[in-house]
Design a protein around this motif. Structure first.
Motif, PDB file in Angstrom:
ATOM      1  N   PHE A   3       0.825  -1.212   0.000  1.00 49.85           N
ATOM      2  CA  PHE A   3       0.000   0.000   0.000  1.00 49.85           C
ATOM      3  C   PHE A   3       0.860   1.263   0.000  1.00 49.85           C
ATOM      4  CE2 PHE A   3      -2.438  -3.165   2.542  1.00 49.85           C
ATOM      5  CZ  PHE A   3      -3.495  -3.346   1.661  1.00 49.85           C
ATOM      6  N   ILE A   5      -0.091   5.303   0.744  1.00 49.18           N
ATOM      7  CA  ILE A   5      -1.073   6.338   1.089  1.00 49.18           C
ATOM      8  C   ILE A   5      -0.505   7.686   0.676  1.00 49.18           C
ATOM      9  CG2 ILE A   5      -2.359   7.448   2.947  1.00 49.18           C
ATOM     10  CD1 ILE A   5      -2.138   4.854   4.537  1.00 49.18           C
ATOM     11  N   ALA A  23      -2.971   7.685   9.921  1.00 51.13           N
ATOM     12  CA  ALA A  23      -2.512   6.822   8.836  1.00 51.13           C
ATOM     13  C   ALA A  23      -1.348   5.946   9.291  1.00 51.13           C
ATOM     14  CB  ALA A  23      -2.112   7.666   7.633  1.00 51.13           C
ATOM     15  N   THR A  27      -1.666   1.460  10.217  1.00 50.46           N
ATOM     16  CA  THR A  27      -1.042   0.625   9.189  1.00 50.46           C
ATOM     17  C   THR A  27       0.299   0.106   9.693  1.00 50.46           C
ATOM     18  OG1 THR A  27      -0.040   2.578   8.143  1.00 50.46           O
ATOM     19  CG2 THR A  27      -2.170   1.848   7.290  1.00 50.46           C
ATOM     20  N   THR A  31       3.014  -0.642   4.442  1.00 48.29           N
ATOM     21  CA  THR A  31       2.403   0.598   3.925  1.00 48.29           C
ATOM     22  C   THR A  31       3.391   1.749   4.002  1.00 48.29           C
ATOM     23  OG1 THR A  31       0.225  -0.119   4.725  1.00 48.29           O
ATOM     24  CG2 THR A  31       0.490   2.209   4.202  1.00 48.29           C
ATOM     25  N   VAL A  85      -3.693   4.820  -2.170  1.00 48.21           N
ATOM     26  CA  VAL A  85      -4.782   5.418  -1.397  1.00 48.21           C
ATOM     27  C   VAL A  85      -4.681   6.928  -1.502  1.00 48.21           C
ATOM     28  CG1 VAL A  85      -5.843   5.701   0.864  1.00 48.21           C
ATOM     29  CG2 VAL A  85      -4.877   3.485   0.216  1.00 48.21           C
ATOM     30  N   TRP A  98      -8.601  -0.985   8.248  1.00 49.12           N
ATOM     31  CA  TRP A  98      -9.388  -0.455   7.131  1.00 49.12           C
ATOM     32  C   TRP A  98      -8.707  -0.669   5.784  1.00 49.12           C
ATOM     33  CZ3 TRP A  98      -7.149   3.375   4.127  1.00 49.12           C
ATOM     34  CH2 TRP A  98      -5.981   3.949   4.648  1.00 49.12           C
ATOM     35  N   ILE A  99      -7.377  -0.597   5.773  1.00 48.51           N
ATOM     36  CA  ILE A  99      -6.675  -0.619   4.492  1.00 48.51           C
ATOM     37  C   ILE A  99      -6.734  -1.992   3.832  1.00 48.51           C
ATOM     38  CG2 ILE A  99      -4.329  -1.145   5.336  1.00 48.51           C
ATOM     39  CD1 ILE A  99      -3.433   1.237   3.436  1.00 48.51           C
ATOM     40  N   SER A 103      -8.904  -3.326   0.266  1.00 49.41           N
ATOM     41  CA  SER A 103      -8.270  -4.046  -0.843  1.00 49.41           C
ATOM     42  C   SER A 103      -9.009  -5.321  -1.235  1.00 49.41           C
ATOM     43  CB  SER A 103      -6.819  -4.386  -0.488  1.00 49.41           C
ATOM     44  OG  SER A 103      -6.749  -5.374   0.530  1.00 49.41           O
ATOM     45  N   CYS A 159     -11.198   9.425   0.888  1.00 45.25           N
ATOM     46  CA  CYS A 159     -10.243   8.333   1.073  1.00 45.25           C
ATOM     47  C   CYS A 159     -10.592   7.261   0.052  1.00 45.25           C
ATOM     48  CB  CYS A 159     -10.317   7.777   2.496  1.00 45.25           C
ATOM     49  SG  CYS A 159      -9.221   6.369   2.798  1.00 45.25           S
ATOM     50  N   MET A 161      -9.197   4.068  -2.654  1.00 47.63           N
ATOM     51  CA  MET A 161      -8.149   3.117  -3.034  1.00 47.63           C
ATOM     52  C   MET A 161      -8.336   2.688  -4.481  1.00 47.63           C
ATOM     53  SD  MET A 161      -7.212  -0.646  -1.410  1.00 47.63           S
ATOM     54  CE  MET A 161      -6.476   0.034   0.093  1.00 47.63           C
TER      55      MET A 161
END
Length: 273
Positions: A3, A5, A23, A27, A31, A85, A98-99, A103, A159, A161
């Protein structure tokens, strides 16, 4: 790296710091976090970005305010992640994995262009729609790991992705010269390609745009810009504006600002800088 961001920094320091910290804290080492210095009208933010050091944070400087869409593209070019993101600097992501949840729909829906993590006001609006009739309910998909609501009209980009290969192939060149407006351009492209877009209803972000620590006028400015009622950057607009037009007041109310909030904007605009 899975990921990346990308946060375009143009807000007040307390809000930018909260966004970045959320953030980082939500994560892991899979990330990276890319901060684009969009040269905000707040000197303490620039100082914060100049001296910020973190093993997972990279600060990029395009040398001017290039806006939301171009700022995202600027960060995406340097991103190493499989998933990108696009995170606004006044959005606080939740601390609930959440991340990874964002996905997972890409595995289940090969034609998914991108997915948005909505905040409470957007989620309430969607849930109201879902209760109105079957034409809305059929757009909701429940999964043990997530709930997604597919839309074809407009997906807000607080936000969002997207897979980097999808962005590079289909979306990297669709954005025009606007400082804001990425939402509409991406939705048009997704619809033209016959690809899906939607909101992840099972995970909810927090929006700081109308909190006490936010720049109240900057929030209104972004709305008016997105509705194409102005074209200049925020400092130029703020220094040359002393009153809202009738059309501007109407748009702000349509967006959800209360009459007393619009009146407050008028009072703030009347105060010379």
């Amino acid at each position: 790296m899975k990921f990346s961001i990308i946060i375009r920094c143009y807000n007040k320091l307390s809000i930018v710091k909260k966004c970045v910290e959320a953030a980082v804290n939500s994560t892991d080492s899979n990330t990276e976090i890319i901060l684009v210095n969009n040269h905000p009208p707040y000197n303490d933010v620039t100082e914060y970005l100049n001296y910020l050091q973190h093993p997972r944070i990279k600060v990029l400087d395009p040398m001017s305010n290039i806006g939301n869409a171009k700022g995202f593209n600027f960060g995406a070019i340097h991103a190493k992640g499989e998933f990108l993101v696009n995170l606004d600097d006044d959005i606080i992501v939740p601390n609930n994995d959440w991340i990874n949840a964002m996905s997972k729909p890409f595995d289940d829906f090969p034609d998914l262009a991108y997915v948005s993590l909505a905040w409470n006001a957007v989620n309430y609006s969607i849930k109201d729609q879902v209760t109105q009739g079957p034409e809305y309910k059929q757009n909701v998909v429940y999964n043990p790991d997530y709930t997604i609501y597919f839309v074809s009209i407009f997906t807000m980009f607080g936000c969002v992705m997207i897979k980097k290969n999808i962005w590079k192939k289909y979306f990297a060149n669709v954005v025009q010269g606007d400082l804001y407006g990425i939402d509409g351009y991406y939705q048009q492209q997704a619809n033209a390609l016959g690809m899906k877009a939607g909101y992840l209803l099972s995970h909810e972000a927090e929006h700081l745009v109308r909190t006490k620590e936010a720049d109240f006028l900057y929030g209104a400015y972004k709305v008016l810009y997105a509705f194409k009622l102005l074209k200049q950057d925020y400092p130029s607009w703020r220094s040359g504006k002393s009153k809202l037009t009738k059309n501007e007041r109407q748009v702000l109310k349509q967006f959800g600002y209360k009459p007393f909030e619009v009146d407050k904007m008028e009072r703030l605009l009347s105060i010379p800088l």
